[in-house]
Design a protein around this motif. Sequence first.
Motif: not given
Length: 88
Positions: A11-15, A19-32
């Motif tokens: 809730a704090r991150n959205l406010a 952005l939803s913290l669930s988007l971190a699931a898209d970090f499949t191969e973080a370049a950095v």
Amino acid sequence: MVIEFGAAKEARNLAKHGLSLSLAADFTEAAVVIPTYPGTDAVRYRMIERTTNGVLTAIVTPRGATIRVISLRRANRQEERLYGEALR
């Protein structure tokens, strides 16, 4: 990657970042992946990756086979530069 985060943190991150913290699931191969808070007991990493939502930065901490997401936001200019350099 299995991720977890608390409802209050979500809730704090959205406010704050829209952005939803669930988007971190898209970090499949973080370049950095950069350790944060060097010299302390806090094991946290800053991960930067391009997703369908643009270049994002996540602050995470490993918890066994799970990654706990602390924060997720759009990357700043310096982080975008680091990301671009990592892809070269």
